[in-house]
Structures are given as C-alpha cells and as structure tokens.
Design a protein around this motif. Structure first.
Motif, mmCIF file in Angstrom:
data_model
loop_
_atom_site.group_PDB
_atom_site.id
_atom_site.type_symbol
_atom_site.label_atom_id
_atom_site.label_comp_id
_atom_site.label_asym_id
_atom_site.label_seq_id
_atom_site.Cartn_x
_atom_site.Cartn_y
_atom_site.Cartn_z
ATOM 1 N N ILE A 300 0.863 -1.189 0.000
ATOM 2 C CA ILE A 300 0.000 0.000 0.000
ATOM 3 C C ILE A 300 0.896 1.235 0.000
ATOM 4 C CG2 ILE A 300 -1.811 1.280 1.189
ATOM 5 C CD1 ILE A 300 -2.995 -1.259 2.139
ATOM 6 N N ILE A 301 0.824 1.991 -1.093
ATOM 7 C CA ILE A 301 1.609 3.221 -1.207
ATOM 8 C C ILE A 301 0.790 4.334 -0.559
ATOM 9 C CG2 ILE A 301 2.610 4.870 -2.843
ATOM 10 C CD1 ILE A 301 2.782 2.536 -4.883
ATOM 11 N N CYS A 302 1.351 5.034 0.416
ATOM 12 C CA CYS A 302 0.627 6.098 1.121
ATOM 13 C C CYS A 302 1.358 7.419 0.942
ATOM 14 C CB CYS A 302 0.538 5.794 2.614
ATOM 15 S SG CYS A 302 -0.220 4.210 2.986
ATOM 16 N N ILE A 303 0.611 8.445 0.534
ATOM 17 C CA ILE A 303 1.206 9.782 0.453
ATOM 18 C C ILE A 303 0.836 10.521 1.737
ATOM 19 C CG2 ILE A 303 1.156 11.976 -0.779
ATOM 20 C CD1 ILE A 303 0.781 10.445 -3.362
ATOM 21 N N LEU A 304 1.856 11.084 2.407
ATOM 22 C CA LEU A 304 1.637 11.782 3.680
ATOM 23 C C LEU A 304 2.143 13.224 3.559
ATOM 24 C CD1 LEU A 304 3.387 9.148 6.034
ATOM 25 C CD2 LEU A 304 1.065 9.021 5.129
ATOM 26 N N SER A 305 1.626 14.083 4.447
ATOM 27 C CA SER A 305 2.151 15.454 4.497
ATOM 28 C C SER A 305 2.945 15.670 5.779
ATOM 29 C CB SER A 305 0.992 16.463 4.449
ATOM 30 O OG SER A 305 0.274 16.292 3.257
ATOM 31 N N HIS A 306 3.363 14.583 6.407
ATOM 32 C CA HIS A 306 4.081 14.691 7.695
ATOM 33 C C HIS A 306 5.021 13.501 7.840
ATOM 34 C CE1 HIS A 306 1.705 11.307 9.259
ATOM 35 N NE2 HIS A 306 0.751 11.799 8.490
ATOM 36 N N PRO A 307 6.091 13.661 8.650
ATOM 37 C CA PRO A 307 6.926 12.489 8.931
ATOM 38 C C PRO A 307 6.164 11.516 9.834
ATOM 39 C CG PRO A 307 7.715 14.405 10.152
ATOM 40 C CD PRO A 307 6.585 14.876 9.294
ATOM 41 N N ILE A 308 6.661 10.291 9.983
ATOM 42 C CA ILE A 308 5.970 9.297 10.827
ATOM 43 C C ILE A 308 6.242 9.619 12.292
ATOM 44 C CG2 ILE A 308 5.829 6.828 11.369
ATOM 45 C CD1 ILE A 308 6.732 6.278 8.462
ATOM 46 N N VAL A 334 7.485 -1.312 6.673
ATOM 47 C CA VAL A 334 7.132 0.029 6.205
ATOM 48 C C VAL A 334 8.422 0.684 5.765
ATOM 49 C CG1 VAL A 334 6.284 2.320 6.838
ATOM 50 C CG2 VAL A 334 5.238 0.284 7.854
ATOM 51 N N CYS A 335 8.440 1.243 4.543
ATOM 52 C CA CYS A 335 9.612 2.059 4.250
ATOM 53 C C CYS A 335 9.128 3.408 3.781
ATOM 54 C CB CYS A 335 10.550 1.367 3.288
ATOM 55 S SG CYS A 335 10.127 1.480 1.620
ATOM 56 N N MET A 336 9.797 4.437 4.277
ATOM 57 C CA MET A 336 9.348 5.797 4.021
ATOM 58 C C MET A 336 10.495 6.621 3.453
ATOM 59 S SD MET A 336 9.166 9.127 5.209
ATOM 60 C CE MET A 336 9.391 9.299 6.952
ATOM 61 N N ILE A 337 10.180 7.353 2.369
ATOM 62 C CA ILE A 337 11.145 8.266 1.761
ATOM 63 C C ILE A 337 10.390 9.561 1.495
ATOM 64 C CG2 ILE A 337 12.772 6.668 0.692
ATOM 65 C CD1 ILE A 337 10.753 6.211 -1.408
ATOM 66 N N SER A 338 11.071 10.599 1.008
ATOM 67 C CA SER A 338 10.374 11.877 0.925
ATOM 68 C C SER A 338 11.010 12.806 -0.091
ATOM 69 C CB SER A 338 10.411 12.545 2.295
ATOM 70 O OG SER A 338 11.761 12.867 2.598
ATOM 71 N N TYR A 339 10.566 14.064 -0.028
ATOM 72 C CA TYR A 339 11.093 15.093 -0.932
ATOM 73 C C TYR A 339 12.621 15.196 -0.816
ATOM 74 C CZ TYR A 339 11.183 17.797 3.404
ATOM 75 O OH TYR A 339 11.428 18.220 4.684
ATOM 76 N N ALA A 340 13.198 14.761 0.328
ATOM 77 C CA ALA A 340 14.662 14.834 0.496
ATOM 78 C C ALA A 340 15.381 13.942 -0.514
ATOM 79 C CB ALA A 340 15.039 14.425 1.918
ATOM 80 N N HIS A 341 14.662 12.959 -1.104
ATOM 81 C CA HIS A 341 15.281 12.053 -2.084
ATOM 82 C C HIS A 341 14.849 12.387 -3.507
ATOM 83 C CE1 HIS A 341 15.336 9.897 1.718
ATOM 84 N NE2 HIS A 341 16.440 9.363 1.278
ATOM 85 N N ASN A 342 14.235 13.564 -3.676
ATOM 86 C CA ASN A 342 13.738 13.980 -4.996
ATOM 87 C C ASN A 342 12.727 12.993 -5.556
ATOM 88 O OD1 ASN A 342 15.782 15.726 -4.496
ATOM 89 N ND2 ASN A 342 17.080 15.096 -6.180
ATOM 90 N N VAL A 343 11.893 12.402 -4.684
ATOM 91 C CA VAL A 343 10.879 11.481 -5.190
ATOM 92 C C VAL A 343 9.465 11.995 -4.900
ATOM 93 C CG1 VAL A 343 12.305 9.408 -5.032
ATOM 94 C CG2 VAL A 343 10.918 10.083 -3.064
ATOM 95 N N ALA A 344 9.356 13.179 -4.247
ATOM 96 C CA ALA A 344 8.037 13.727 -3.902
ATOM 97 C C ALA A 344 8.137 15.244 -3.906
ATOM 98 C CB ALA A 344 7.609 13.229 -2.517
ATOM 99 N N ALA A 345 6.968 15.901 -3.981
ATOM 100 C CA ALA A 345 6.957 17.360 -3.943
ATOM 101 C C ALA A 345 7.396 17.839 -2.554
ATOM 102 C CB ALA A 345 5.549 17.869 -4.265
ATOM 103 N N GLN A 346 7.834 19.091 -2.480
ATOM 104 C CA GLN A 346 8.328 19.667 -1.220
ATOM 105 C C GLN A 346 7.346 19.411 -0.066
ATOM 106 O OE1 GLN A 346 11.302 21.008 -0.994
ATOM 107 N NE2 GLN A 346 11.107 21.441 1.173
ATOM 108 N N GLY A 347 7.875 18.921 1.061
ATOM 109 C CA GLY A 347 7.026 18.716 2.243
ATOM 110 C C GLY A 347 6.166 17.463 2.204
ATOM 111 N N LYS A 348 6.353 16.621 1.167
ATOM 112 C CA LYS A 348 5.547 15.391 1.067
ATOM 113 C C LYS A 348 6.403 14.146 1.330
ATOM 114 C CE LYS A 348 1.703 17.409 -0.294
ATOM 115 N NZ LYS A 348 0.517 17.440 0.572
ATOM 116 N N TYR A 349 5.735 13.115 1.819
ATOM 117 C CA TYR A 349 6.416 11.870 2.178
ATOM 118 C C TYR A 349 5.691 10.699 1.515
ATOM 119 C CZ TYR A 349 8.275 14.832 5.919
ATOM 120 O OH TYR A 349 8.876 15.843 6.623
ATOM 121 N N ILE A 350 6.450 9.674 1.130
ATOM 122 C CA ILE A 350 5.825 8.466 0.571
ATOM 123 C C ILE A 350 6.171 7.305 1.500
ATOM 124 C CG2 ILE A 350 5.717 6.884 -1.397
ATOM 125 C CD1 ILE A 350 6.920 9.143 -3.117
#
Length: 447
Positions: A300-308, A334-350
């Motif tokens: 299940i791919i989840c888009i979040l607007s906050h860290p875990i 669970v593995c989580m990556i984010s905008y810091a890895h250039n895989v999501a828009a600013q402030g977003k987490y996957i």
C-alpha cells in the motif's frame, strides 16, 4: 535484429538489468528487450504523479495540494540497499555508481506493543534503548560482542557454538535472551521474514547480524541507502553499462514467441523477426506456462504530508513489525522516503507498507502499519502474485527470475541473481571477476 546473440534478456526489472550488465561485462553479446515503453518492469518508478493515479484507476487525478506532478517518482516496489550488502558490491564492481547518487536512510525502527523504537545495533545504543530492561541489556550486549568477534575460520571465537550444527534458538538460549529481544534481533537485525531460521544452523544468522552492524558502521544513521530520484535509476544505470559493452537495448518491443527446438531455447520472435540466442533470461510475465504461483504480496503506497510519529521527524526510515507482535507468520514492513530524495513534492512523504498475504482480507493484514502512518492523504493498494520458475533452466536454457518479495531490502533479490548466474555460467558468481577492465571505453584518463 536478425542476429545471433549469446544471451537475450526479456524485461528490464532490476534482476534482469543486473544480469544483463554482468553478462555484457563478461564479454557476452546481449540483446535486451522489454514490451513496455519504460524501464523497470514490475520494479519501475512512476512519474509524473498523474501517471500513478491513472495506473490505480483513480480518474480524478491528484489534487493541487500534491504540488507539481513532475516532482514525483514513486517506486512500485520500494526497497533499500544495505550499505555493505551484495547489491552495493555489484554496483561498485560494475561501477554503475557513476550514474547514481545515494543518500543514507535516516533511521531503522522496530515495532513492539503498539509503539515503535529505534533498532539498537551497537553496544552503546543497546545500553540506551528502551526496548529492554537493565539485565536484558547486559545480556544483549554480551551477545553483540560475541557476534562482532565471531569468525567462522577461527574456532577460538566460537565460545562452544558450532556454526554448522548449533541452532540459532540454542545461541539465544546460551545468552539467555527474552522473546522481545529475539524478535527484534531475528527480524530487524538479521532481517528474517518468518521464524523458520530459529531451528537452522546459526552461521547464516550471525553473518546477517554482522552485515547489519558493518553496514551501519559505514554511515552511522542506519545501514540502508536509497538512490536520489528513486529505484528506477538502477535499471537505467545497468542499461547504460550494458550499452557501453556493446549490448543492445530495445524498449516498446513486443515479444510474440519464444522459439524452442528439442526442448531448448534457440531464439525470440518479435514483429516478424527472429533474434537467435543460446540462453534466455526473463521475468515470470514472459513465460506464464513455466512458472508457478508461490503466494501474494500486498503493498500500500501512502502519500503523507508529515513524517511518521516517534521517528524524530526522520525524512526517511524503515519500520519492521515482527510477526509475533501482531500474531502473524510473516513480518510487515514500512519504508518511508520523501522530498529529500527527490521522489516527492516539497514537504511530502511516501510511505509504503508491505507484507506477505496470509488471509482473504489482505488490507486488514497491514492495518497495524497503516495506523502508524495516520493521517494518510492518499492510498494506492496493489496486491501482486508472487511467481517462481518451475525448473532450473538447465535443459531449456530459459532462466526465469522470481517475483520481488515483501522485504524492504535487496538481499533476497541478490541471492536470486547469484543463483541464476551460477545456473547459467556453471560456476559461482565472483565479485572480483566483475571489476571493470581498467582501460575501458572511458579511456585511462578517467580512472
């Protein structure tokens, strides 16, 4: 295309691309085809974000709050690389690393009694961890020292343990470790998916814990790495490598037929032309009649607007939920990556939750993981069949990879790659042989 090749590879998943790269480096003439117009097969990165919504039949598309679609690269099968693990060695030896940038994943966590805790893997962390009581910590510390000093070639380090016959269960007993400690050692350090390992010889487990500790020692925050712009960069890196060595790549190329003579592969037919070959590598989707279903994985791919929560606001992390903690046979990841890895828009987490399906209600099975991720902006649910080849390919010379499992690291995939290589070449895979010739296409000045 009407030519004779040593090896034809069908599908550009990571397993296929690495094998293709290895075969090219070894001087084989390789043709690599994929029926899709993009790299990566099952393990591709989807961009822009609109494409991901389409893929999961969400016709309304992403809301404006998701930022620019082009800023997203969403991995369908997310996995981290162990810093000292086999895949990183393959990348370094083939020098594919020149095409990739990696970032260390910020933390590794384990689930216990509904909460998450940082995985302690050094003596200092073990003594500071809330996972264990005071006496338990001392025993665990002794165990870690034993593992760190263990050398299978030096019986002086065995302390009465026989690496080939003593079971891991007995080693835990020797150090008097409790169930919770056994859980996180086996699942968060040795990265086993089930508890079957307990009754097997302890050497494999000891080596796995050493790999974790050595990987952690390289970068400090966690033992895991992840490429900027997502995992889709990996197959492309190997495709470039193969091309440098004269391999031919064709995307968007339908495969009409695999041609067999006397039970042995002789070629592949595509758009009326036939390319001949001695050996064939492919993923299960190209030979449905030669594979069997070995289970299912839910992701299940989840888009979040906050860290875990409770991860110190890490912008990337892994959480392992050991099966015992949630009364299951296999772990939830669970593995989580984010905008810091250039895989999501600013402030977003996957964040991606995955596990091996055990019931008829797979979505319920990952609930403990989803609870850790709330609130979730958008979910994409994928349930995939796991396939494995029916035979080892020795007669047909058709070598099929296994589907990607639920784990969030690449060690199982690398074992499959080494296994296929051994069946094809007749000898074990030797990393040293893979080092690039010093003065290759880049010329000596580049070394």
């Amino acid at each position: 295309m009407d030519e004779e090749y040593d090896v034809i590879v069908l599908g550009t998943g990571l397993t296929e691309c690495i094998l293709s790269g290895i075969m090219s480096v070894n001087g084989k003439k390789v043709l690599h085809m994929d029926r899709n117009p993009y790299y990566g097969g099952e393990s591709s990165s989807i961009t822009p974000l609109e494409e991901l919504y389409k893929r999961f039949q969400l016709l309304e598309g992403p809301p404006e709050s998701m930022g620019r679609g082009r800023d997203w690269n969403v991995d369908l099968i997310p996995k981290f690389l162990m810093a000292n693990g086999q895949l990183v060695k393959m990348l370094l030896y083939t020098e594919v690393t020149r095409y990739l940038d990696f970032k260390v994943v910020e933390g590794s966590f384990v689930y216990k009694g509904g909460k998450i805790y940082k995985v302690p893997s050094t003596e200092t962390e073990a003594l500071a961890s809330n996972l264990m009581g005071m006496f338990e910590k001392r025993r665990f510390r002794k165990f870690l020292v034993f593992v760190a000093n263990f050398d299978e070639n030096d019986p002086k380090t065995f302390e009465g343990v026989d690496p080939q016959t003593t079971s891991m269960r007995d080693v835990y007993r020797k150090f008097d470790l409790g169930q919770d400690v056994i859980d996180f050692t086996g699942h968060a350090l040795a990265l086993y998916r089930t508890d079957d390992y307990l009754d097997q010889p302890c050497l494999e487990t000891i080596n796995r814990i050493k790999l974790y500790s050595e990987s952690l020692a390289r970068y400090g925050k966690s033992p895991y790495l992840y490429p900027l712009y997502g995992l889709g960069e990996l197959p492309q890196g190997f495709a470039r490598l193969s091309a440098i060595y004269g391999g031919t790549y064709m995307l968007n190329k339908p495969v009409d037929d695999i041609i067999m003579e006397n039970g042995k592969v002789v070629g592949v037919k595509s758009e009326g032309e036939v390319a001949r070959c001695k050996q064939l590598i492919c993923d299960p989707s190209y030979i449905p009649d030669r594979v069997r279903k070995a289970g299912q994985v839910i992701r299940i791919i989840c888009i979040l607007s906050h860290p875990i929560k409770n991860t110190n606001d890490a912008n990337s992390c892994q959480i392992i939920i050991p099966q015992n903690q949630v009364n299951r046979k296999s772990d939830i990841y669970v593995c989580m990556i984010s905008y810091a890895h250039n895989v999501a828009a600013q402030g977003k987490y996957i964040a991606i939750a995955s596990t091996t399906v055990e019931t008829t209600e797979p979505e319920k099975e990952v609930e403990p993981a989803l609870e850790l991720l709330e609130p979730i902006d958008q979910k994409f649910v994928a349930i995939s069949d796991l396939y494995e080849p029916i035979d080892d390919g020795s007669e047909s010379q058709v070598f099929c990879s296994c589907s990607y499992d639920a784990t969030t690291h690449f060690e199982t995939t690398c074992n499959d790659i080494k296994d296929i290589y051994k069946r094809m070449a007749g000898s074990a895979f030797d990393f040293e042989n893979m080092k690039r010739k010093q003065n290759d296409v880049f010329g000596e000045a580049d070394q």
